[in-house]
Design a protein around this motif. Sequence first.
Motif, PDB file in Angstrom:
ATOM      1  N   SER A   1      -5.326 -23.335 -24.043  1.00 18.01           N
ATOM      2  CA  SER A   1      -6.110 -24.259 -23.298  1.00 18.01           C
ATOM      3  C   SER A   1      -6.460 -23.741 -22.076  1.00 18.01           C
ATOM      4  CB  SER A   1      -5.099 -25.505 -23.088  1.00 18.01           C
ATOM      5  OG  SER A   1      -4.841 -26.005 -24.339  1.00 18.01           O
TER       6      SER A   1
ATOM      7  N   ASP B   1     -10.162 -23.127 -20.662  1.00 15.69           N
ATOM      8  CA  ASP B   1     -10.537 -23.764 -19.343  1.00 15.69           C
ATOM      9  C   ASP B   1     -11.060 -22.715 -18.280  1.00 15.69           C
ATOM     10  OD1 ASP B   1     -10.776 -25.425 -17.153  1.00 15.69           O
ATOM     11  OD2 ASP B   1      -8.735 -26.057 -16.894  1.00 15.69           O
TER      12      ASP B   1
ATOM     13  N   TRP C   1     -13.805 -33.280 -20.101  1.00 19.65           N
ATOM     14  CA  TRP C   1     -12.522 -32.628 -19.851  1.00 19.65           C
ATOM     15  C   TRP C   1     -11.059 -33.590 -20.014  1.00 19.65           C
ATOM     16  CZ3 TRP C   1     -11.284 -27.705 -20.988  1.00 19.65           C
ATOM     17  CH2 TRP C   1     -12.458 -26.606 -20.729  1.00 19.65           C
TER      18      TRP C   1
ATOM     19  N   TRP D   1      -8.259 -33.319 -22.565  1.00 19.71           N
ATOM     20  CA  TRP D   1      -6.799 -33.142 -22.261  1.00 19.71           C
ATOM     21  C   TRP D   1      -6.098 -34.515 -22.620  1.00 19.71           C
ATOM     22  CZ3 TRP D   1      -5.976 -28.397 -21.546  1.00 19.71           C
ATOM     23  CH2 TRP D   1      -6.990 -27.625 -20.738  1.00 19.71           C
TER      24      TRP D   1
ATOM     25  N   HIS E   1     -11.899 -26.431  -8.105  1.00 19.11           N
ATOM     26  CA  HIS E   1     -11.302 -26.217  -9.574  1.00 19.11           C
ATOM     27  C   HIS E   1     -10.502 -24.822  -9.703  1.00 19.11           C
ATOM     28  CE1 HIS E   1     -11.016 -24.915 -13.689  1.00 19.11           C
ATOM     29  NE2 HIS E   1     -11.060 -26.178 -13.951  1.00 19.11           N
TER      30      HIS E   1
END
Length: 322
Positions: free
Chosen positions: A19, A23, A41, A45, A101
């Motif tokens: 994951s 990402d 997103w 999740w 981010h």
Amino acid sequence: MLEVPPWLWVVFAATVVVSLAVDLLAHRTAHVIGFKEAAGWSALWVGLALLFGAVVFVVLGAAAGTEYTTAWLLEKSLSVDNLFVFAVIFAYFRVPRAYQHRVLFFGVMGALVFRGVFLTLGVAVVSRFTAVLFAFAAVLFYSTYKLLKGDEGGFDPGRSIALRVLRKAIPVRDEYAGTHFFVKEAGKRVATPLLAVVAAIETADLVFAVDSVPAVLAVSDDLFVVYTSNAFAILGLRALYFLLAGLLDRFHYLNTGLAVILGFIGVKLILQAAHKTISPGVPEIPSPVSLAVVVVVLAASVILSLRRPAPPQPDTSRRNGD
């Protein structure tokens, strides 16, 4: 303690690693995360967390599955406070939106490590000294009091211990250099403000762990349940931040709801400790009841916030008589 098959730990670890890799690759180019992308997103999740919860139900039983779901939802709700602090830190350091981010990605990686350490220690302490649950309950009641009073202590990014240590260890320049954490100036390696922001984010998570670790240990004292639920809640923090950015102030009843939840969990801890240390006749609060309380209180907080908007704050920027 649950008898967790080793392959389930492997599945969990592989899921987290894959994951994070996906990402990172999806966001290898710095850009502003919009609402639509953040919503996609976030759904991913949440779906991944619920899917793993279904695996826990099937493999470890309904009790473990309920505890996992309760712990995940509890950690998810408590993490909303982190989002407010993230906003403060980004504003303090004037972090460009395109770089945020990347900061949160490394913040999440640090949080996964630190939460693992704290929860491992917490489970070990609780298993040996059950009476420590009374102390955990006191921490949660104090947090409840602060939330209801509206005094959460605040968080000053410029005074965080991690940031002060960083500035003593290595020079920190004033300007950003894209998404780089280090650059060379006059032949010397110096840090960019982006590294300072990561240090502030990690410090904030350590502060919030004071509340979240005792709270999740009230739901379960099994390391697999508490850590996996924490991990999946933390993994979705970045998307949740960008999804709710600019909307956080609208949920003005959320702090009251979190206070109710923490107070309830504190009571659950006291009953749990009394049951184990004083008398088996002291009733404990079943996990399904805890899950129902968390869901109902969170839903009520959000619905009330949307139905009863907060009154507009007076404009103090204008002088009297202007």
